[in-house]
Scaffold this motif. Structure first.
Motif, PDB file in Angstrom:
ATOM      1  N   TRP A   1      14.566 -13.175 -10.177  1.00 54.54           N
ATOM      2  CA  TRP A   1      13.881 -11.884 -10.063  1.00 54.54           C
ATOM      3  C   TRP A   1      12.380 -12.044 -10.204  1.00 54.54           C
ATOM      4  CZ3 TRP A   1      11.227  -9.765 -14.414  1.00 54.54           C
ATOM      5  CH2 TRP A   1      10.520  -8.596 -14.103  1.00 54.54           C
ATOM      6  N   PHE A   2      11.947 -12.775 -11.251  1.00 52.91           N
ATOM      7  CA  PHE A   2      10.504 -12.840 -11.456  1.00 52.91           C
ATOM      8  C   PHE A   2       9.830 -13.546 -10.293  1.00 52.91           C
ATOM      9  CE2 PHE A   2       6.404 -14.146 -13.077  1.00 52.91           C
ATOM     10  CZ  PHE A   2       5.958 -12.917 -13.549  1.00 52.91           C
ATOM     11  N   ASN A   3      10.510 -14.540  -9.767  1.00 51.42           N
ATOM     12  CA  ASN A   3       9.953 -15.254  -8.622  1.00 51.42           C
ATOM     13  C   ASN A   3       9.735 -14.309  -7.435  1.00 51.42           C
ATOM     14  OD1 ASN A   3       9.089 -17.745  -7.515  1.00 51.42           O
ATOM     15  ND2 ASN A   3      10.906 -17.673  -6.205  1.00 51.42           N
ATOM     16  N   GLU A   4      10.738 -13.484  -7.164  1.00 56.36           N
ATOM     17  CA  GLU A   4      10.597 -12.550  -6.035  1.00 56.36           C
ATOM     18  C   GLU A   4       9.561 -11.478  -6.336  1.00 56.36           C
ATOM     19  OE1 GLU A   4      11.806 -13.146  -3.167  1.00 56.36           O
ATOM     20  OE2 GLU A   4      12.778 -14.926  -4.002  1.00 56.36           O
ATOM     21  N   ASN A   5       9.576 -11.028  -7.575  1.00 57.99           N
ATOM     22  CA  ASN A   5       8.604 -10.020  -7.980  1.00 57.99           C
ATOM     23  C   ASN A   5       7.180 -10.567  -7.869  1.00 57.99           C
ATOM     24  OD1 ASN A   5       7.758  -7.535  -9.147  1.00 57.99           O
ATOM     25  ND2 ASN A   5       7.531  -8.583 -11.110  1.00 57.99           N
ATOM     26  N   LEU A   6       7.036 -11.820  -8.250  1.00 52.48           N
ATOM     27  CA  LEU A   6       5.734 -12.472  -8.141  1.00 52.48           C
ATOM     28  C   LEU A   6       5.295 -12.524  -6.679  1.00 52.48           C
ATOM     29  CD1 LEU A   6       3.618 -14.034  -9.862  1.00 52.48           C
ATOM     30  CD2 LEU A   6       4.874 -16.105  -9.355  1.00 52.48           C
ATOM     31  N   ASN A   7       6.219 -12.904  -5.812  1.00 55.68           N
ATOM     32  CA  ASN A   7       5.904 -12.931  -4.380  1.00 55.68           C
ATOM     33  C   ASN A   7       5.414 -11.571  -3.902  1.00 55.68           C
ATOM     34  OD1 ASN A   7       6.471 -15.584  -3.914  1.00 55.68           O
ATOM     35  ND2 ASN A   7       8.618 -15.213  -3.385  1.00 55.68           N
ATOM     36  N   LYS A   8       6.119 -10.552  -4.362  1.00 55.80           N
ATOM     37  CA  LYS A   8       5.759  -9.200  -3.950  1.00 55.80           C
ATOM     38  C   LYS A   8       4.344  -8.858  -4.404  1.00 55.80           C
ATOM     39  CE  LYS A   8       7.268  -4.429  -4.391  1.00 55.80           C
ATOM     40  NZ  LYS A   8       8.268  -3.509  -4.953  1.00 55.80           N
ATOM     41  N   LYS A   9       4.047  -9.174  -5.658  1.00 56.06           N
ATOM     42  CA  LYS A   9       2.739  -8.816  -6.211  1.00 56.06           C
ATOM     43  C   LYS A   9       1.622  -9.669  -5.612  1.00 56.06           C
ATOM     44  CE  LYS A   9       4.568  -5.634  -8.559  1.00 56.06           C
ATOM     45  NZ  LYS A   9       4.932  -5.575  -9.966  1.00 56.06           N
ATOM     46  N   VAL A  10       1.931 -10.936  -5.338  1.00 53.00           N
ATOM     47  CA  VAL A  10       0.929 -11.794  -4.702  1.00 53.00           C
ATOM     48  C   VAL A  10       0.532 -11.221  -3.355  1.00 53.00           C
ATOM     49  CG1 VAL A  10       0.625 -14.025  -3.552  1.00 53.00           C
ATOM     50  CG2 VAL A  10       1.483 -13.944  -5.883  1.00 53.00           C
TER      51      VAL A  10
ATOM     52  N   ASN B   1       1.797 -32.271 -14.892  1.00 52.76           N
ATOM     53  CA  ASN B   1       0.627 -32.582 -14.085  1.00 52.76           C
ATOM     54  C   ASN B   1       0.169 -31.351 -13.320  1.00 52.76           C
ATOM     55  OD1 ASN B   1      -1.371 -33.843 -12.737  1.00 52.76           O
ATOM     56  ND2 ASN B   1      -0.026 -34.767 -11.226  1.00 52.76           N
ATOM     57  N   PHE B   2      -0.684 -30.583 -13.950  1.00 52.69           N
ATOM     58  CA  PHE B   2      -1.059 -29.301 -13.365  1.00 52.69           C
ATOM     59  C   PHE B   2      -2.504 -28.990 -13.721  1.00 52.69           C
ATOM     60  CE2 PHE B   2      -1.237 -24.800 -14.995  1.00 52.69           C
ATOM     61  CZ  PHE B   2      -1.631 -24.256 -13.801  1.00 52.69           C
ATOM     62  N   ASN B   3      -3.235 -28.559 -12.756  1.00 52.58           N
ATOM     63  CA  ASN B   3      -4.615 -28.180 -13.037  1.00 52.58           C
ATOM     64  C   ASN B   3      -5.024 -27.077 -12.075  1.00 52.58           C
ATOM     65  OD1 ASN B   3      -7.133 -28.086 -14.037  1.00 52.58           O
ATOM     66  ND2 ASN B   3      -7.785 -30.074 -13.269  1.00 52.58           N
ATOM     67  N   ILE B   4      -5.914 -26.228 -12.526  1.00 56.37           N
ATOM     68  CA  ILE B   4      -6.440 -25.223 -11.609  1.00 56.37           C
ATOM     69  C   ILE B   4      -7.424 -25.922 -10.698  1.00 56.37           C
ATOM     70  CG2 ILE B   4      -7.921 -23.204 -11.433  1.00 56.37           C
ATOM     71  CD1 ILE B   4      -6.609 -22.144 -13.911  1.00 56.37           C
ATOM     72  N   LYS B   5      -7.073 -26.063  -9.476  1.00 59.52           N
ATOM     73  CA  LYS B   5      -7.967 -26.741  -8.549  1.00 59.52           C
ATOM     74  C   LYS B   5      -7.772 -26.169  -7.163  1.00 59.52           C
ATOM     75  CE  LYS B   5      -4.896 -30.476  -7.312  1.00 59.52           C
ATOM     76  NZ  LYS B   5      -3.789 -30.585  -8.242  1.00 59.52           N
ATOM     77  N   LYS B   6      -8.439 -26.763  -6.235  1.00 65.92           N
ATOM     78  CA  LYS B   6      -8.404 -26.250  -4.875  1.00 65.92           C
ATOM     79  C   LYS B   6      -6.981 -26.165  -4.327  1.00 65.92           C
ATOM     80  CE  LYS B   6     -11.689 -27.884  -2.166  1.00 65.92           C
ATOM     81  NZ  LYS B   6     -12.626 -28.838  -1.579  1.00 65.92           N
ATOM     82  N   SER B   7      -6.770 -25.215  -3.477  1.00 63.42           N
ATOM     83  CA  SER B   7      -5.524 -25.060  -2.720  1.00 63.42           C
ATOM     84  C   SER B   7      -4.324 -24.676  -3.560  1.00 63.42           C
ATOM     85  CB  SER B   7      -5.186 -26.343  -1.957  1.00 63.42           C
ATOM     86  OG  SER B   7      -6.295 -26.775  -1.251  1.00 63.42           O
ATOM     87  N   ASN B   8      -4.552 -24.162  -4.747  1.00 64.62           N
ATOM     88  CA  ASN B   8      -3.430 -23.752  -5.577  1.00 64.62           C
ATOM     89  C   ASN B   8      -3.113 -22.272  -5.468  1.00 64.62           C
ATOM     90  OD1 ASN B   8      -2.022 -25.682  -6.893  1.00 64.62           O
ATOM     91  ND2 ASN B   8      -3.556 -25.947  -8.499  1.00 64.62           N
ATOM     92  N   TRP B   9      -3.926 -21.551  -4.758  1.00 67.13           N
ATOM     93  CA  TRP B   9      -3.749 -20.093  -4.722  1.00 67.13           C
ATOM     94  C   TRP B   9      -2.411 -19.748  -4.070  1.00 67.13           C
ATOM     95  CZ3 TRP B   9      -6.378 -16.398  -7.123  1.00 67.13           C
ATOM     96  CH2 TRP B   9      -6.102 -15.074  -6.776  1.00 67.13           C
ATOM     97  N   PRO B  10      -1.590 -18.954  -4.761  1.00 64.76           N
ATOM     98  CA  PRO B  10      -0.280 -18.628  -4.199  1.00 64.76           C
ATOM     99  C   PRO B  10      -0.411 -17.760  -2.945  1.00 64.76           C
ATOM    100  CG  PRO B  10      -0.452 -17.986  -6.510  1.00 64.76           C
ATOM    101  CD  PRO B  10      -1.826 -18.308  -6.048  1.00 64.76           C
ATOM    102  N   GLU B  11       0.312 -18.155  -1.932  1.00 63.07           N
ATOM    103  CA  GLU B  11       0.390 -17.297  -0.752  1.00 63.07           C
ATOM    104  C   GLU B  11       1.828 -16.807  -0.690  1.00 63.07           C
ATOM    105  OE1 GLU B  11      -1.990 -16.310   1.138  1.00 63.07           O
ATOM    106  OE2 GLU B  11      -3.568 -17.620   0.348  1.00 63.07           O
ATOM    107  N   SER B  12       2.019 -15.677  -0.105  1.00 62.01           N
ATOM    108  CA  SER B  12       3.381 -15.211   0.020  1.00 62.01           C
ATOM    109  C   SER B  12       3.471 -14.318   1.230  1.00 62.01           C
ATOM    110  CB  SER B  12       3.778 -14.485  -1.262  1.00 62.01           C
ATOM    111  OG  SER B  12       4.276 -13.215  -1.005  1.00 62.01           O
TER     112      SER B  12
END
Length: 874
Positions: free
Chosen positions: A616-625, A707-718
């Motif tokens: 659910w949260f995954n789909e909800n996240l997609n919706k909000k993104v 292994n995670f960092n805020i960097k280029k190309s991480n912006w969620p698209e949906s």
RNA sequence: GGGCGCUUAGCUCAGUUGGUUCAGAGCACUUGGUUUACACCCAAGGGGUCGGGGGUUCGAAUCCCUCAGCGCCCACCA
């Protein structure tokens, strides 16, 4: 647990400031990626940060960080402006304090003082911008008086001159007597004020008769060279050609006829002072009148002022009225409300003055600039400013660009000392000598025989080149930077400088490169206090950003400002919003603490409703993104933040984390922890543009695990989301609310365990969620409807509470009936509408389809409700 | 004088091309709740004739007219 319970922004923000600076994190160079460029509207070099800057630059930072995360080669160029008149005024005042007057210094000496001042106070604002998190490429920092920028400005002047867009002319211009310089029309502001309108007696020559002339400016009578009347005015027509005696001065001046005179105003007689009014100047031209300038540069009277010589214009006004009155030359005076012209910078009353200046011919030059905005090549947000822009461009007037100041770009024109009507336009003395030979055949000049124009250029004459000159695109129009970064992407600025700056950048961009300077212009509103008043030093209602940051953290202040910054409107800033921002930081921090503290227990069976919650949260996240990205596309930045705020606080913390949170002391499955961390990662990425510090910090702390960092190309698209699962969970949440409400109404404890019966189709996971969030068991059972206080409806279905020892298994009949009535009413409306021939024939097919679908839904609802009621009757 | 915009809950504002699942959000407010991430917290709740009037339409917060109030920009008459 080693993580602090309360988030401390100061410590963490300072850590990241150092890190970002050390690692040159925001540096950009031309490469294969798509560029995304923003140029800072350069603040005054000696200015300090105020709330307007804070808002404006936070928005730019949000846009640039978002672009960076979306994979663009993001470049934000910072810099400062020399702010010619404002800075010069400050330096003059500063020198005055130590007893030095400007005119006692040579040009070079004064400029040295100005540089000392700039070096001492300049750049403070850039450090303040760093402090609020601005992710500029600091290696590209520019100052409008840097040598290369200086030369670019002069080159522009020369190019315009050779293309025939510049001319030198003697006209009435706006004169600032305090700064002793001319001003452009845009630098003059008008303020309504009540003044006196004086009626003066002008005697007819060789007669005892007199005419009454109304004026607000009796001190200019020394410059009167005529009195004008309208030739259509029966009262005075016969007098045209006769002469009047100017009071006190005793000069005979002609009565002239001019159509521009308003019959209605005053007595219909206008005293004409061609040196001190644009209109009078034109009357003078039409009637061949003498021009007498009665003022010195500081607006005191000159020799023409007789015994008032050297006195200030306003004191003369008082004195001369007394004298006229004593001599019987003042008939009367009355109150008169009119607009007076003030200098935008020094606030002194602007004096119209006849003077020789350089002007830019604007009409032809600006013509393409209108089209570029009207056809959408450049987008304005909000759109309403397109009309303002259009209005100005359609009535554009020539631009006075010379200023009688030292601090600025000196006009690259050299005159022959002997005959100043002979001049050449070029960068240097040596070039000038050559050009004099070519243009005027004057040979063997020595430097002492020529002189450079003493004036500097209007500050905006350098600002309008900013998008090109920061990349050195004027001196080198084909260098790799300008070719890569130009046109820039977005401009973020205030609507107050739409003419000063925005329009002119579009004009110059088109002129120099036949290209737009930027694709989008986002106009921010004015920051006001919560009572709607402008922030000002006098009112003391302007908070100091540095103090706010200390109190709430830079992230908190940014969020607080953005909360009240609906696009295009002025924003009423309320410090409590910063507190809300700070609380949000703390909420994020504690979500992190909770997740970080989740123990992995490999023996733990993964609960199926947890799996469901993840889905659910995954789909909800997609919706909000999807909606966040949509908001960004339309520059609805505060809307994007609000969606995110609710997504994090309500959906993630209050629902998702509450569902998956294990009972005290227990662990969670590996998969659950990892999924939850992954959600946190995405949420922090989304938050990063708004709250760069806390998002970086938490991200960094998760790096040790993952292994995670805020960097280029991480912006969620949906692009899509599963709405079925979202609806299922929403329904469960509705049941949860109703149960909580029921408990509250019946004074039950939040933790009380209840059995609740239902008869519709719920899936086990929905039941699991309800149980986790309410402690209550949902049990499927045939229900009867009966009047009772222990049931509630969720949507169209009834739920009955089995409370303690007492068993209630009936649904409240009234509630069912109420629901049924509402739906019957709705059905009626729909049926009426669908049987309306006009509607069916006029409304679009999709609308009719939609209405039919609604009708079907409502019918099935009614059926269910009726069955419930029927059961009660049995 | 010319042009533009605004008026929706106590406050600040959303509401896309008119379609009764559209009257919303955040804050504030009321009520109840603290050993178990966060009281910088949780939960539930109340609140609006969409500035007034008129019109168009099958249907208006949304389109048109008009009135009232507020704000901005441009020009500027002595």
């Amino acid at each position: 647990m080693g993580i602090e319970k309360i988030y401390n922004p100061l410590l963490i923000e300072n850590k990241w400031l150092v890190k970002w600076e050390k690692e040159d994190f925001f540096k950009s160079e031309p490469n294969d990626e798509t560029p995304y460029t923003i140029l800072i509207p350069p603040p005054n070099v000696t200015g300090i940060l105020h709330m307007g800057h804070m808002l404006n630059n936070s928005i730019q930072d949000i846009l640039i960080r978002k672009a960076r995360l979306s994979g663009y080669n993001a470049c934000w160029v910072p810099g400062t402006d020399h702010a010619s008149i404002a800075t010069e005024a400050k330096v003059v005042n500063k020198l005055k304090e130590v007893g030095i007057k400007k005119h006692e210094l040579s040009r070079d000496e004064f400029i040295q003082h100005a540089w000392d001042w700039t070096n001492k106070h300049g750049g403070i604002i850039l450090n303040q911008l760093k402090r609020i998190g601005c992710s500029c490429d600091w290696s590209k920092t520019k100052f409008t008086l840097d040598p290369d920028m200086y030369e670019s400005v002069q080159n522009m002047f020369i190019k315009l001159y050779h293309d025939g867009y510049l001319y030198r002319d003697k006209k009435i211009v706006n004169w600032d007597p305090e700064a002793k310089t001319t001003l452009s029309n845009e630098e003059v502001v008008y303020k309504e004020k009540t003044a006196k309108l004086f009626y003066l007696k002008y005697k007819l020559e060789s007669s005892e008769e007199f005419l009454l002339v109304a004026t607000t400016r009796p001190e200019t009578i020394f410059g009167d060279t005529a009195v004008a009347v309208n030739p259509n005015d029966e009262r005075y027509r016969k007098l045209i050609g006769k002469k009047l005696i100017v009071p006190l001065v005793n000069r005979a001046v002609p009565i002239v006829g001019d159509n521009s005179v308003d019959l209605e105003f005053g007595t219909g007689c206008l005293k004409v002072t061609p040196a001190h009014s644009e209109k009078d100047f034109e009357i003078g031209l039409r009637n061949n009148l003498d021009i007498i300038d009665v003022f010195n540069d500081d607006a005191s009277l000159n020799g023409y002022g007789m015994h008032y010589k050297s006195l200030d214009r306003f004191s003369v006004r008082k004195k001369i009225i007394n004298e006229l009155d004593e001599k019987g030359l003042l008939d009367r005076s009355e109150d008169y409300s009119h607009n007076i012209a003030l200098s935008e910078r020094t606030s002194c009353v602007v004096e119209p003055k006849l003077s020789t200046q350089w002007f830019v011919k604007m009409k032809k030059l600006s013509k393409p600039a209108l089209e570029l905005v009207l056809n959408g090549d450049i987008q304005f947000y909000p759109k309403k400013y397109v009309k303002t822009y259009k209005n100005w461009l359609e009535n554009i007037r020539d631009w006075n660009i010379s200023r009688q100041l030292y601090w600025g770009h000196r006009i690259p024109v050299f005159y022959l000392k002997e005959d100043k009507s002979k001049y050449v336009v070029c960068l240097s003395e040596s070039e000038a000598i050559k050009l004099f030979e070519e243009k005027y055949s004057i040979k063997d000049l020595v430097p002492a025989e020529i002189v450079q124009d003493e004036d500097v250029l209007d500050t905006w004459f350098s600002s309008w080149l900013w998008p090109i000159s920061v990349f050195d695109g004027i001196r080198n129009p084909n260098n790799s930077e300008i070719n890569y970064y130009y046109p820039t992407s977005d401009l973020v600025t205030g609507p107050d400088i739409i003419f000063f700056w925005v329009a002119r950048m579009i004009i110059s961009g088109n002129y120099l490169r036949q290209e737009i300077p930027f694709r989008n212009v986002y106009f921010t509103g004015l920051v006001r206090d919560k009572k709607g008043r402008k922030m000002s030093k006098q009112l003391g209602n302007s908070p100091d950003p540095e103090i706010l940051i200390k109190k709430y953290g830079a992230d908190g202040v940014r969020v607080g400002l953005l909360f009240c910054a609906s696009a295009g409107n002025d924003l009423l800033f309320d410090e409590t919003l910063c507190n809300q921002g700070k609380n949000f930081s703390n909420k994020i921090w504690n979500a992190f603490r909770l997740i970080e503290g989740l123990k992995i227990d490999d023996n733990q069976q993964s609960k199926s409703h947890n799996e469901f919650a993840i889905k659910w949260f995954n789909e909800n996240l997609n919706k909000k993104v999807l909606s966040i990205n949509e908001s960004f596309k339309n520059f609805k930045i505060s809307e994007a933040l609000m969606i995110l705020y609710k997504l994090f606080w309500d959906d993630f913390c209050s629902i998702y984390l509450e569902i998956i949170k294990p009972e005290f002391g227990k662990g969670v499955s590996k998969k659950l922890k990892h999924s939850t961390l992954a959600f946190l990662e995405k949420l922090l990425t989304l938050l990063h543009p708004f709250m760069p510090f806390i998002s970086s910090e938490i991200t960094d702390q998760i790096v040790s695990n993952k292994n995670f960092n805020i960097k280029k190309s991480n912006w969620p698209e949906s692009i899509k989301f599963d709405s079925e699962i979202i609806e299922n969970v929403n329904y469960s949440i509705e049941i949860v609310s109703k149960i909580r409400n029921f408990k509250k109404e019946n004074s039950l404890s939040f933790k009380d365990v209840l059995k609740i019966y239902f008869e519709n189709d719920l899936i086990d996971n929905q039941i699991g969620i309800v149980k986790k969030l309410t402690n209550c068991d949902l049990i499927k059972k045939q229900l009867k409807g009966k009047d009772s206080d222990t049931s509630f409806l969720v949507g169209k279905f009834g739920y009955v509470v089995d409370q303690m020892d007492k068993i209630f298994n009936e649904i409240d009949l009234d509630k069912l009936k109420e629901e049924l009535n509402y739906n019957l009413g709705f059905k009626n409306i729909l049926e009426k509408k669908l049987s309306n021939k006009n509607f069916v024939s006029n409304a679009p097919k999709e609308v009719i389809q939609k209405e039919r679908k609604k009708l079907e839904d409502v019918k099935s609802k009614i059926k269910i409700l009726e069955e419930g009621i029927k059961k009660q009757n049995n």
